[in-house]
Scaffold this motif. Structure first.
Motif, PDB file in Angstrom:
ATOM      1  N   LEU A  59       0.823  -1.209   0.000  1.00  0.00           N
ATOM      2  CA  LEU A  59       0.000   0.000   0.000  1.00  0.00           C
ATOM      3  C   LEU A  59       0.859   1.263   0.000  1.00  0.00           C
ATOM      4  N   ILE A  60       1.922   1.251   0.806  1.00  0.00           N
ATOM      5  CA  ILE A  60       2.786   2.433   0.900  1.00  0.00           C
ATOM      6  C   ILE A  60       3.421   2.743  -0.451  1.00  0.00           C
ATOM      7  N   TRP A  61       3.944   1.732  -1.126  1.00  0.00           N
ATOM      8  CA  TRP A  61       4.600   2.000  -2.404  1.00  0.00           C
ATOM      9  C   TRP A  61       3.592   2.331  -3.506  1.00  0.00           C
ATOM     10  N   ALA A  62       2.374   1.807  -3.399  1.00  0.00           N
ATOM     11  CA  ALA A  62       1.338   2.194  -4.358  1.00  0.00           C
ATOM     12  C   ALA A  62       0.998   3.670  -4.205  1.00  0.00           C
ATOM     13  N   ILE A  63       0.908   4.128  -2.952  1.00  0.00           N
ATOM     14  CA  ILE A  63       0.641   5.551  -2.687  1.00  0.00           C
ATOM     15  C   ILE A  63       1.816   6.404  -3.142  1.00  0.00           C
ATOM     16  N   ILE A  64       3.037   5.918  -2.896  1.00  0.00           N
ATOM     17  CA  ILE A  64       4.228   6.665  -3.322  1.00  0.00           C
ATOM     18  C   ILE A  64       4.238   6.817  -4.842  1.00  0.00           C
ATOM     19  N   ALA A  65       3.872   5.763  -5.545  1.00  0.00           N
ATOM     20  CA  ALA A  65       3.830   5.839  -7.018  1.00  0.00           C
ATOM     21  C   ALA A  65       2.821   6.886  -7.473  1.00  0.00           C
ATOM     22  N   TRP A  66       1.699   6.956  -6.781  1.00  0.00           N
ATOM     23  CA  TRP A  66       0.674   7.963  -7.123  1.00  0.00           C
ATOM     24  C   TRP A  66       1.206   9.371  -6.875  1.00  0.00           C
ATOM     25  N   ILE A  67       1.865   9.565  -5.710  1.00  0.00           N
ATOM     26  CA  ILE A  67       2.429  10.884  -5.387  1.00  0.00           C
ATOM     27  C   ILE A  67       3.534  11.242  -6.373  1.00  0.00           C
ATOM     28  N   ALA A  68       4.410  10.281  -6.655  1.00  0.00           N
ATOM     29  CA  ALA A  68       5.549  10.541  -7.538  1.00  0.00           C
ATOM     30  C   ALA A  68       5.099  10.921  -8.943  1.00  0.00           C
ATOM     31  N   THR A  69       4.055  10.275  -9.410  1.00  0.00           N
ATOM     32  CA  THR A  69       3.534  10.612 -10.742  1.00  0.00           C
ATOM     33  C   THR A  69       3.056  12.056 -10.780  1.00  0.00           C
ATOM     34  N   GLY A  70       2.389  12.494  -9.719  1.00  0.00           N
ATOM     35  CA  GLY A  70       1.924  13.877  -9.645  1.00  0.00           C
ATOM     36  C   GLY A  70       3.056  14.872  -9.536  1.00  0.00           C
ATOM     37  N   GLU A  71       4.190  14.426  -8.968  1.00  0.00           N
ATOM     38  CA  GLU A  71       5.343  15.318  -8.817  1.00  0.00           C
ATOM     39  C   GLU A  71       6.270  15.271 -10.029  1.00  0.00           C
ATOM     40  N   GLY A  72       5.922  14.487 -11.018  1.00  0.00           N
ATOM     41  CA  GLY A  72       6.726  14.427 -12.232  1.00  0.00           C
ATOM     42  C   GLY A  72       7.895  13.473 -12.178  1.00  0.00           C
ATOM     43  N   VAL A  73       7.887  12.564 -11.213  1.00  0.00           N
ATOM     44  CA  VAL A  73       8.962  11.575 -11.116  1.00  0.00           C
ATOM     45  C   VAL A  73       8.733  10.495 -12.171  1.00  0.00           C
ATOM     46  N   HIS A  79      11.388   3.030 -10.179  1.00  0.00           N
ATOM     47  CA  HIS A  79      11.836   1.641 -10.275  1.00  0.00           C
ATOM     48  C   HIS A  79      13.179   1.459  -9.580  1.00  0.00           C
ATOM     49  N   LYS A  80      14.084   2.407  -9.755  1.00  0.00           N
ATOM     50  CA  LYS A  80      15.404   2.338  -9.110  1.00  0.00           C
ATOM     51  C   LYS A  80      15.268   2.391  -7.586  1.00  0.00           C
ATOM     52  N   ALA A  81      14.342   3.197  -7.102  1.00  0.00           N
ATOM     53  CA  ALA A  81      14.143   3.306  -5.649  1.00  0.00           C
ATOM     54  C   ALA A  81      13.668   1.972  -5.074  1.00  0.00           C
ATOM     55  N   VAL A  82      12.734   1.332  -5.767  1.00  0.00           N
ATOM     56  CA  VAL A  82      12.232   0.037  -5.288  1.00  0.00           C
ATOM     57  C   VAL A  82      13.326  -1.020  -5.366  1.00  0.00           C
ATOM     58  N   MET A  83      14.108  -1.008  -6.454  1.00  0.00           N
ATOM     59  CA  MET A  83      15.178  -1.987  -6.613  1.00  0.00           C
ATOM     60  C   MET A  83      16.266  -1.807  -5.557  1.00  0.00           C
ATOM     61  N   HIS A  84      16.449  -0.591  -5.067  1.00  0.00           N
ATOM     62  CA  HIS A  84      17.406  -0.360  -3.983  1.00  0.00           C
ATOM     63  C   HIS A  84      16.982  -1.125  -2.739  1.00  0.00           C
TER      64      HIS A  84
END
Length: 452
Positions: A59-73, A79-84
């Motif tokens: 859930l946390i990473w799904a929310i982060i993906a939503w936030i990151a998309t809005g911030e232009g990430v 993907h690199k952050a998750v792979m870390h």
């Protein structure tokens, strides 16, 4: 040049502030807290500890993906952050899996049953066994790391303490404290000490000045719990358990595997799990040898000893404590998500600038009991605050032994919760956290007294 140096930092701070203040980012914190509450209530809910944290991580990473998309990430950066986090988890997973497989192999060869039989024949009382396992854990963990040591001693305690849940609980707590304390004064006794050493903050030999504080950290709660241990002896065994053929050699192979993990790290610059996996291959070949020996010979090897059992390594792998292994997945990815949002860096920066290095390092040790010491130390090393060797040793000590305050605060505690089959839980550990806290405070005082 000064302006060019400031611009990237200012931009990073602005992005960090925007991420941490996002409404959905606060939802991530709520999810993390609720998951940990479920872990703490494992005994009452009868819910395996891995289930809530795995869901929280997703859930946390799904929310982060939503936030990151809005911030232009971009998706690549995410993907690199998750792979870390995956890299961090994979290294710990493989290390743990090999250690658990060796423990199961030794159990199958009746090593622990034999040790239990030997200890009882020696006439040790439960109180003496409490000290024997604790002292062994303290002195083995600087070499074998606190996690492996806890698994070894935990298996012995479970075997010796059958039918005495009070002894099992207190002995498990004692082993967790001892293993964490012993690992604090060795460069490779704990992951956090290894991180500080590799970062060049403390020289190899300088870690050993933490020996006396570590001894105090172990002794204070042990002396308190000592009076609550029965002075009676375990029930005598009707039959003397004997180590099956190859049991001693499995133990030697385990020592060789630990040596390979240390050597791969120190001399070859390779992650310790590579040495552990190489050691697993040695166990596989040895098990193959035992199977061939069992197929080609049905005679008894010596009186009361025969090959017996099933030495197949893949069966030993299947018996690993998967709830524990998956719990680590949830913790690492949940905390990694909060780190990606910037919460760990913000908290660390505010504390070092606000209350100073000494109190921050002490509080960081307490925080490591909840948020795991690895990401806490990672955040502090990432900030690289201006501290002398004494302060870096202080945070090494507190992050190493602070995890003993809660059962979920260290890899040793989490592993034993799985190995104890319900005898050692979050709540049983929490009842003695006050005694462990006294040892925590006393060890800090000794560090100031001796090394200050």
């Amino acid at each position: 040049m000064f302006g060019l140096l400031l611009l990237p930092q200012a931009a990073y701070a602005e992005d960090l502030l925007r991420m941490t203040e996002h409404p959905l980012a606060w939802v991530c914190i709520v999810i993390f807290v609720l998951a940990y509450v479920a872990v703490m209530a494992e005994e009452q809910l009868k819910l395996k500890k891995s289930k809530p944290v795995i869901m929280a991580a997703g859930l946390i990473w799904a929310i982060i993906a939503w936030i990151a998309t809005g911030e232009g990430v971009s998706h690549d950066e995410l993907h690199k952050a998750v792979m870390h986090d995956l890299e961090e988890y994979a290294a710990m997973f493989l290390f743990l899996l090999v250690a658990m497989t060796y423990i199961n192999a030794m159990e199958e060869r009746q090593v622990f049953d034999s040790l239990r039989s030997w200890l009882i024949r020696k006439g040790f009382s439960f109180r003496q066994l409490f000290w024997v396992t604790g002292i062994l854990a303290f002195f083995i963990s600087p070499i074998a790391d606190n996690l492996t040591t806890a698994l070894l001693m935990g298996a012995v305690i479970m075997s010796v303490g059958k039918g005495n849940p009070q002894f099992v609980t207190l002995a498990m707590i004692n082993v967790v404290v001892a293993a964490n304390a012993g690992g604090a004064f060795s460069p490779f006794g704990d992951i956090t000490t290894l991180m500080v050493w590799q970062a060049g903050k403390v020289e190899f030999t300088e870690f050993f000045v933490l020996f006396l504080p570590a001894v105090v950290n172990f002794m204070v709660p042990a002396l308190i719990m000592n009076s609550f241990i029965e002075t009676s002896c375990p029930v005598a065994l009707e039959d003397h358990a004997k180590i099956r053929v190859g049991g001693v050699r499995v133990c030697l192979l385990f020592l060789v595997t630990i040596g390979l993990a240390i050597s791969f790290e120190n001399f070859l610059g390779l992650p310790p799990f590579m040495g552990m996996m190489t050691g697993l291959s040695l166990l596989m070949f040895f098990a193959y040898f035992l199977q061939l020996q069992g197929l080609t010979s049905t005679r008894k090897v010596s009186p009361m000893r025969e090959i017996g059992g099933d030495p197949d390594v893949f069966k030993r792998v299947s018996l690993a404590e998967w709830d524990t292994l998956l719990f680590f997945f949830g913790v690492i990815f949940s905390v990694g998500g909060l780190r990606y949002l910037g919460y760990l860096e913000v908290v660390s920066e505010e504390m070092y600038l606000g209350i100073g290095a000494t109190w921050t390092n002490i509080v960081a040790g307490v925080i490591s009991a909840v948020v795991d010491n690895i990401p806490v130390m990672f955040a502090i090393l990432g900030m690289s605050p201006e501290m002398d060797t004494f302060q870096w040793l202080l945070i090494t000590l507190t992050a190493g032994v602070g995890g003993s305050l809660l059962s979920v605060g260290s890899a040793a505690g989490v592993a034993l919760m799985g190995a104890s089959k319900g005898s050692y839980t979050f709540m049983t550990h929490l009842r003695w956290s006050w005694a462990i806290a006294l040892g925590y405070a006393a060890s800090i005082w000794v560090h100031f007294l001796v090394n200050g």
